[in-house]
Design an enzyme around this catalytic site. Structure first.
Site, PDB file in Angstrom:
ATOM      1  N   GLU A  43       0.827  -1.213   0.000  1.00  0.00           N
ATOM      2  CA  GLU A  43       0.000   0.000   0.000  1.00  0.00           C
ATOM      3  C   GLU A  43       0.857   1.256   0.000  1.00  0.00           C
ATOM      4  O   GLU A  43       0.549   2.235  -0.673  1.00  0.00           O
ATOM      5  CB  GLU A  43      -0.973   0.005   1.184  1.00  0.00           C
ATOM      6  CG  GLU A  43      -2.110  -0.986   1.057  1.00  0.00           C
ATOM      7  CD  GLU A  43      -2.985  -0.748  -0.171  1.00  0.00           C
ATOM      8  OE1 GLU A  43      -3.032   0.373  -0.695  1.00  0.00           O
ATOM      9  OE2 GLU A  43      -3.609  -1.723  -0.628  1.00  0.00           O
TER      10      GLU A  43
ATOM     11  N   ASP B  41      -9.455   5.395  -1.887  1.00  0.00           N
ATOM     12  CA  ASP B  41      -8.385   6.104  -2.590  1.00  0.00           C
ATOM     13  C   ASP B  41      -8.995   6.764  -3.835  1.00  0.00           C
ATOM     14  O   ASP B  41     -10.223   6.793  -4.001  1.00  0.00           O
ATOM     15  CB  ASP B  41      -7.236   5.150  -2.951  1.00  0.00           C
ATOM     16  CG  ASP B  41      -7.678   4.084  -3.943  1.00  0.00           C
ATOM     17  OD1 ASP B  41      -8.867   4.049  -4.309  1.00  0.00           O
ATOM     18  OD2 ASP B  41      -6.817   3.292  -4.382  1.00  0.00           O
TER      19      ASP B  41
ATOM     20  N   TYR C  11      -5.807   6.335   5.000  1.00  0.00           N
ATOM     21  CA  TYR C  11      -6.026   5.364   3.925  1.00  0.00           C
ATOM     22  C   TYR C  11      -5.276   4.058   4.203  1.00  0.00           C
ATOM     23  O   TYR C  11      -5.847   2.962   4.129  1.00  0.00           O
ATOM     24  CB  TYR C  11      -5.586   5.942   2.567  1.00  0.00           C
ATOM     25  CG  TYR C  11      -5.565   4.857   1.535  1.00  0.00           C
ATOM     26  CD1 TYR C  11      -6.736   4.429   0.935  1.00  0.00           C
ATOM     27  CD2 TYR C  11      -4.376   4.181   1.211  1.00  0.00           C
ATOM     28  CE1 TYR C  11      -6.751   3.373   0.045  1.00  0.00           C
ATOM     29  CE2 TYR C  11      -4.378   3.127   0.326  1.00  0.00           C
ATOM     30  CZ  TYR C  11      -5.566   2.728  -0.262  1.00  0.00           C
ATOM     31  OH  TYR C  11      -5.575   1.676  -1.119  1.00  0.00           O
TER      32      TYR C  11
END
Ligand code: SF4
Length: 351
Positions: free
Chosen positions: A48, A149, A131
């Site tokens: 990520e 996102d 996030y």
């Protein structure tokens, strides 16, 4: 959409994910996940962080290199800064690599090498934003977290035909995405939405004829899906100007270590002038050089950083200086891409 539509939409997208999930090196696919295999939080977190910076094809070799060299978060935590920074070169935005190390060290030192298993604990780690915390909580720990996102924002803006322009619509898009999160398969749901955004509901030319949720899509029903998300006109990125110096000695190039804080902090790079708002004349560029030498104009490059665009003039000379390293060949390959570009522009190729 009614709540009934929400559950039908969820079922449709999850069934599509079961059949079409992308095989990614950090992912536990839906069949394995259903069989009880759990994703490794370290791999989810690392992927990520890398993917916030770049695309899946670009990030994949970096991910494979990192996980081969540092198979666990504790291995990464124990790695020397310079090795991690060098391995990160090419992924851009070095502050992220510094945060990566700080986070790995916090997990190793404060959590015994085990990632916290919920959003709140993850969010408390250095460099972990909302996030990333949501993504790791959902994908690695199957928490019902809302993972939003840019891809998910785009999908929501189209599904619900949100007229408010970006970025003002972000809270509304997040709330719409939240309404679709449920306790059933939250990790698969987050990844299904990511896959839909990446492969079907693409920024340009969404493939609506292949979309599993087109029956629920307000923009598709109107036929103007390409126009979402609505956008306010973006101001141009500011531009800065600088000079990079290629000082050659016996076929090698002088490199200097950049200060630890700031852009490209701690990385080896070419000596440069300041980066400022106005261009550099030849005389100014030569006066700002790291040493006196017969400097010659050797071209110019353009490079775009996250917050500004850079026009970098390149000057070249033979000579000596107090450098941190003299490098040729492979020694230059680990340079941040802005300096690689400048070296290639000034030398015609890498040494
Ligand atoms: Fe995106 Fe088209 Fe699917 Fe709507 S129908 S979600 S615009 S791919």
């Amino acid at each position: 959409m009614t709540p009934k539509d929400f559950s039908a939409l969820r079922a449709r997208l999850l069934a599509w994910y079961d059949a079409h999930a992308r095989a990614l090196p950090w992912r536990v696919g839906p069949a394995d996940h259903a069989a009880g295999v759990r994703a490794d939080p370290y791999r989810v977190w690392l992927s990520e962080v890398m993917l916030q910076q770049t695309t899946v094809p670009h990030a994949t070799p970096y991910f494979l290199t990192f996980t081969r060299r540092w198979p666990s978060v504790s291995d990464l935590a124990a790695a020397p800064d310079a090795e991690v920074m060098a391995a990160w070169a090419g992924l851009g935005y070095y502050a992220r690599a510094r945060n990566l190390l700080a986070c790995a060290r916090a997990v190793a030192a404060d959590h015994g090498g085990v990632f916290p298993n919920a959003e709140e604990g993850l969010r408390a780690l250095p460099g972990v934003g909302a996030y990333t915390a949501a993504a790791v909580a959902a994908i690695a720990f199957d928490r019902a977290a809302n993972v939003v996102d840019g891809n998910v924002e785009r999908v929501m803006s189209r599904l619900f035909a949100v007229e408010e322009p970006m970025p003002h619509s972000k809270p509304a898009l997040k709330a719409l995405a939240d309404g679709l999160v449920a306790d059933d398969r939250p990790g698969d749901w987050a990844q299904a939405l990511m896959d839909l955004g990446a492969t079907v509901c693409r920024p340009k030319g969404p493939l609506c004829d292949r979309c599993p949720v087109s029956d629920f899509c307000a923009a598709f029903a109107r036929g103007d899906q390409d126009t979402f998300p609505r956008k306010t006109k973006k101001a141009d990125r500011p531009r800065r100007y600088g000079v990079a110096y290629l000082l050659m000695r016996e076929g090698k190039l002088a490199l200097v270590q950049r200060p630890p804080k700031g852009l490209l902090g701690g990385m080896l790079g070419l000596p440069t002038s300041d980066w400022r708002a106005t261009g550099w004349t030849d005389a100014e560029a030569i006066a700002a050089a790291p040493v006196e030498a017969a400097w010659r104009d050797a071209g110019e490059i353009e490079h775009v950083f996250t917050h500004f665009a850079l026009t970098l003039r390149v000057f070249r000379a033979e000579g000596a200086m107090r450098a941190d390293e003299w490098a040729a060949g492979r020694g230059l390959e680990a340079l941040p891409s802005v300096f690689l570009k400048a070296a290639v522009a000034g030398l015609g190729r890498l040494l």
